[in-house]
Design an enzyme around this catalytic site. Structure first.
Site, PDB file in Angstrom:
ATOM      1  N   ASP A 200      84.171  34.720  16.623  1.00 16.01           N
ATOM      2  CA  ASP A 200      83.544  33.603  16.810  1.00 16.01           C
ATOM      3  C   ASP A 200      82.475  33.811  17.844  1.00 16.01           C
ATOM      4  O   ASP A 200      82.452  34.575  18.816  1.00 16.01           O
ATOM      5  CB  ASP A 200      84.547  32.830  17.748  1.00 16.01           C
ATOM      6  CG  ASP A 200      84.304  31.335  17.657  1.00 16.01           C
ATOM      7  OD1 ASP A 200      84.937  30.513  16.714  1.00 16.01           O
ATOM      8  OD2 ASP A 200      83.483  30.897  18.061  1.00 16.01           O
ATOM      9  N   ASN A 208      72.432  26.374  19.226  1.00 13.37           N
ATOM     10  CA  ASN A 208      72.008  25.299  18.508  1.00 13.37           C
ATOM     11  C   ASN A 208      71.018  24.358  19.026  1.00 13.37           C
ATOM     12  O   ASN A 208      69.926  24.093  18.741  1.00 13.37           O
ATOM     13  CB  ASN A 208      73.030  24.809  17.529  1.00 13.37           C
ATOM     14  CG  ASN A 208      72.926  25.497  16.235  1.00 13.37           C
ATOM     15  OD1 ASN A 208      72.176  26.178  15.892  1.00 13.37           O
ATOM     16  ND2 ASN A 208      74.137  25.375  15.518  1.00 13.37           N
ATOM     17  N   HIS A 213      68.720  24.098  14.708  1.00 13.55           N
ATOM     18  CA  HIS A 213      69.576  24.566  13.759  1.00 13.55           C
ATOM     19  C   HIS A 213      69.232  25.628  12.736  1.00 13.55           C
ATOM     20  O   HIS A 213      69.837  26.630  12.407  1.00 13.55           O
ATOM     21  CB  HIS A 213      69.990  23.447  12.747  1.00 13.55           C
ATOM     22  CG  HIS A 213      71.150  22.621  13.565  1.00 13.55           C
ATOM     23  ND1 HIS A 213      72.628  22.876  13.669  1.00 13.55           N
ATOM     24  CD2 HIS A 213      71.051  21.549  14.322  1.00 13.55           C
ATOM     25  CE1 HIS A 213      73.147  22.011  14.161  1.00 13.55           C
ATOM     26  NE2 HIS A 213      72.363  21.182  14.837  1.00 13.55           N
ATOM     27  N   ASP A 217      70.925  29.038  11.999  1.00 15.48           N
ATOM     28  CA  ASP A 217      71.122  29.738  10.670  1.00 15.48           C
ATOM     29  C   ASP A 217      70.531  31.144  10.770  1.00 15.48           C
ATOM     30  O   ASP A 217      71.600  32.061  10.277  1.00 15.48           O
ATOM     31  CB  ASP A 217      70.463  28.907   9.740  1.00 15.48           C
ATOM     32  CG  ASP A 217      71.102  27.423   9.322  1.00 15.48           C
ATOM     33  OD1 ASP A 217      72.302  27.345   9.919  1.00 15.48           O
ATOM     34  OD2 ASP A 217      70.608  26.874   8.556  1.00 15.48           O
ATOM     35  N   GLU A 244      80.739  28.802  13.098  1.00 22.44           N
ATOM     36  CA  GLU A 244      80.196  30.287  13.525  1.00 22.44           C
ATOM     37  C   GLU A 244      81.414  31.322  13.689  1.00 22.44           C
ATOM     38  O   GLU A 244      81.492  32.123  14.319  1.00 22.44           O
ATOM     39  CB  GLU A 244      79.596  29.949  14.762  1.00 22.44           C
ATOM     40  CG  GLU A 244      80.754  29.628  15.992  1.00 22.44           C
ATOM     41  CD  GLU A 244      80.719  28.023  16.117  1.00 22.44           C
ATOM     42  OE1 GLU A 244      80.716  27.082  15.209  1.00 22.44           O
ATOM     43  OE2 GLU A 244      81.170  27.445  17.139  1.00 22.44           O
TER      44      GLU A 244
END
Ligand SMILES: [Mg+2]
Length: 327
Positions: A200, A208, A213, A217, A244
């Site tokens: 993770d 973020n 965002h 990404d 994630e």
């Protein structure tokens, strides 16, 4: 009286390559003459064996064949052609031309692979109409073939998409679950250890929130590429498990090997030092992970392995993140 073979037909047919087979030279010549005038390309054969050789060599669009011929007859020719096409998936219309008009001959002609049966002398308008009908059937058959190939390709692509994550190109959760099931069976059969790893991105929500965002990404794509680079043996699978979170299934990997990979992941992310502007753990992107290793017996299920890996991941986070714990 006018020769019926010289009457102009009314239906235009696109030019065809037609194999004309008849042992009677005058019949063959007359047919060839007529069909040639209509713009078709004619290949002539005086016997069935020779016709078969010309069929292989020229792949005609249609065969017009006499029935009664010395040595092999027209039915033999049709059977040979159908045998060849059973392998290729092609279909070439075969029309028999014969002086025989008994119902049994017609039935024989159709049952050995012929598509139509005309009695000689055939009126050119009828012949041309038959050619037209055969051409139409052949085109439909080819379209069907093309459509079924297209469908097959689309199906393969759909299955691939259904198992992959669009953002990272990794397996998605569904693809991962399938892979995990297969790996359990494989390791059970080979009696080798299987490792399942969950990891993770630490403080990804803050990443973020700080950078947006789009950057989030990009970060996930980078993490995905790095993990794939690290776990790239032929049987290794890396998946985006959700948000994630990433999951790895590593067949034939004992605990020590899994520990080595976990250390490598931590080290590689430290040296890549992808900036994280708001992490409480480090100024760069770090991962927390959990893994479990076992030789899967009959009682070991995917759920059990995932639960253990998830529990290990939870402990890694509780112990301060940027580390891998195994259970
Ligand atoms: Mg004959």
């Amino acid at each position: 009286m006018t020769d019926p073979l010289l009457v102009q037909p009314t239906l235009p047919v696109p030019p065809l390559r037609i194999l004309v087979v008849d042992d009677d030279e005058s019949v063959r010549g007359s047919l060839a003459y007529h069909l040639d005038r209509l713009g078709h390309q004619i290949i002539e054969a005086s016997g069935a064996a020779w016709a078969l050789e010309l069929f292989d060599r020229h792949q005609p669009d249609l065969i017009l064949s006499d029935v009664v011929m010395p040595e092999h007859d027209g039915y033999w020719l049709a059977r040979q052609v159908r045998q060849r096409e059973a392998l290729s998936g092609e279909w070439t219309p075969v029309i028999f031309l014969s002086a025989m008009s008994e119902a049994t001959s017609v039935a024989d002609g159709i049952s050995c692979g012929g598509d139509d049966y005309l009695t000689k002398p055939v009126h050119p308008v009828v012949l041309e109409a038959k050619l037209h009908a055969m051409q139409r059937l052949r085109n439909m058959q080819r379209q069907l073939q093309a459509m079924s190939q297209e469908l097959q390709r689309a199906n393969v692509e759909l299955q691939r998409q259904a198992a992959h994550d669009a953002l990272t190109g990794l397996l998605n959760r569904r693809g991962f679950n399938e892979q995990l099931q297969e790996s359990i069976l494989l390791c059970r059969r080979l009696k080798t250890p299987l490792t399942v790893m969950l990891c993770d991105v630490d403080h990804f929500k803050r990443y973020n929130d700080a950078l947006g965002h789009q950057s989030g990404d990009d970060c996930l794509r980078q993490v995905a590429a790095m993990l794939r680079q690290l776990a790239r043996r032929p049987l290794d699978s890396v998946a985006r498990y959700g948000g994630e979170e990433f999951a790895l299934v590593l067949p034939d990997t004992p605990r020590a090997g899994a520990r080595t990979l976990a250390n490598a992941i931590t080290r590689v992310f430290a040296s890549a030092a992808l900036p994280h502007p708001d992490s409480a753990t480090a100024p760069h992107i770090t991962l927390s992970g959990g893994f479990t290793t076992c030789e899967p017996g009959d009682d070991v299920t995917a759920d059990v392995l995932l639960k253990l890996a998830d529990e290990a991941l939870y402990r890694a986070k509780a112990q301060g993140r940027n580390r891998f714990v195994n259970l």
